[in-house]
Design a protein around this motif. Structure first.
Motif, mmCIF file in Angstrom:
data_model
loop_
_atom_site.group_PDB
_atom_site.id
_atom_site.type_symbol
_atom_site.label_atom_id
_atom_site.label_comp_id
_atom_site.label_asym_id
_atom_site.label_seq_id
_atom_site.Cartn_x
_atom_site.Cartn_y
_atom_site.Cartn_z
ATOM 1 N N LEU A 73 0.834 -1.196 0.000
ATOM 2 C CA LEU A 73 0.000 0.000 0.000
ATOM 3 C C LEU A 73 0.866 1.242 0.000
ATOM 4 C CD1 LEU A 73 -2.430 -0.816 2.956
ATOM 5 C CD2 LEU A 73 -2.978 -0.956 0.539
ATOM 6 N N LEU A 74 0.350 2.275 -0.639
ATOM 7 C CA LEU A 74 0.948 3.597 -0.508
ATOM 8 C C LEU A 74 -0.180 4.596 -0.350
ATOM 9 C CD1 LEU A 74 3.353 5.521 -0.463
ATOM 10 C CD2 LEU A 74 3.020 5.809 -2.910
ATOM 11 N N LEU A 75 -0.198 5.271 0.764
ATOM 12 C CA LEU A 75 -1.169 6.318 1.057
ATOM 13 C C LEU A 75 -0.442 7.650 0.899
ATOM 14 C CD1 LEU A 75 -3.951 7.213 2.181
ATOM 15 C CD2 LEU A 75 -2.993 6.884 4.478
ATOM 16 N N SER A 76 -0.955 8.511 0.018
ATOM 17 C CA SER A 76 -0.232 9.749 -0.289
ATOM 18 C C SER A 76 -0.168 10.717 0.881
ATOM 19 C CB SER A 76 -0.841 10.451 -1.501
ATOM 20 O OG SER A 76 -2.153 10.907 -1.224
ATOM 21 N N ASP A 77 -1.152 10.665 1.771
ATOM 22 C CA ASP A 77 -1.147 11.578 2.921
ATOM 23 C C ASP A 77 -1.827 10.900 4.108
ATOM 24 O OD1 ASP A 77 -1.070 13.665 4.695
ATOM 25 O OD2 ASP A 77 -2.248 15.039 3.475
#
Length: 166
Positions: A73-77
């Motif tokens: 996962l990559l959550l931008s903020d």
């Protein structure tokens, strides 16, 4: 966001198979429920790369990439977890607490910055794209698509989606 508030944006499954890219829309529930997003992506069968791009309320984006051993996962903020269930669920899965003291002009990405490194987007470049706080999440995702090589496919799908909603 509560379950009664509709979440706007888009959820797109991206597949690369035999050197060709394909982008398809996912159900809108994938914008508010991480489990729904992961399940839908796992059902997408491919011998190549499969991942999801999620623009949530033009506030942040999420990249979800299932793998046999779990999910990247990559959550931008990460500050989005204070207002959005899907962002809170992403941080839970990453075992990261949301920020308690943050500045609206700064983003706090969490997760695997190298989530797309094997298809042409190194972690350092993804960090630069996320750091472009003057851009909306859809613009950032289009930059990611450009760098990875599926900008045309994504653009056509987004244009089709725009024409349907107008």
């Amino acid at each position: 966001m509560s379950e009664q508030d509709p979440v706007t944006g888009f959820a797109i499954a991206v597949v690369r198979e035999e050197g060709k890219w394909r982008c398809t829309t996912m159900e809108s529930a994938a914008l508010s429920e991480l489990d729904t997003a992961i399940t839908a992506l796992r059902k997408t069968r491919s011998t190549g790369a499969v991942f999801g791009l999620f623009d949530v309320d033009d506030q942040f984006f999420l990249i979800v990439r299932p793998s046999p051993g779990g999910v990247q996962l990559l959550l931008s903020d990460s500050a989005a977890a204070l207002d959005y269930d899907i962002a809170a669920d992403a941080l839970d899965l990453l075992r990261v607490d949301p920020p308690t003291d943050y500045d609206d002009d700064e983003v706090w990405p969490e997760g695997a910055l190298d989530v797309l490194a094997d298809i042409g987007l190194p972690a350092a470049e993804l960090q630069v794209i996320i750091g472009e706080v003057d851009l909306y999440p859809d613009e950032q995702l289009q930059m990611i698509a450009q760098r990875c090589g599926f900008a045309d496919e994504l653009g056509k799908l987004l244009d089709t989606m725009d024409s349907i909603t107008q």
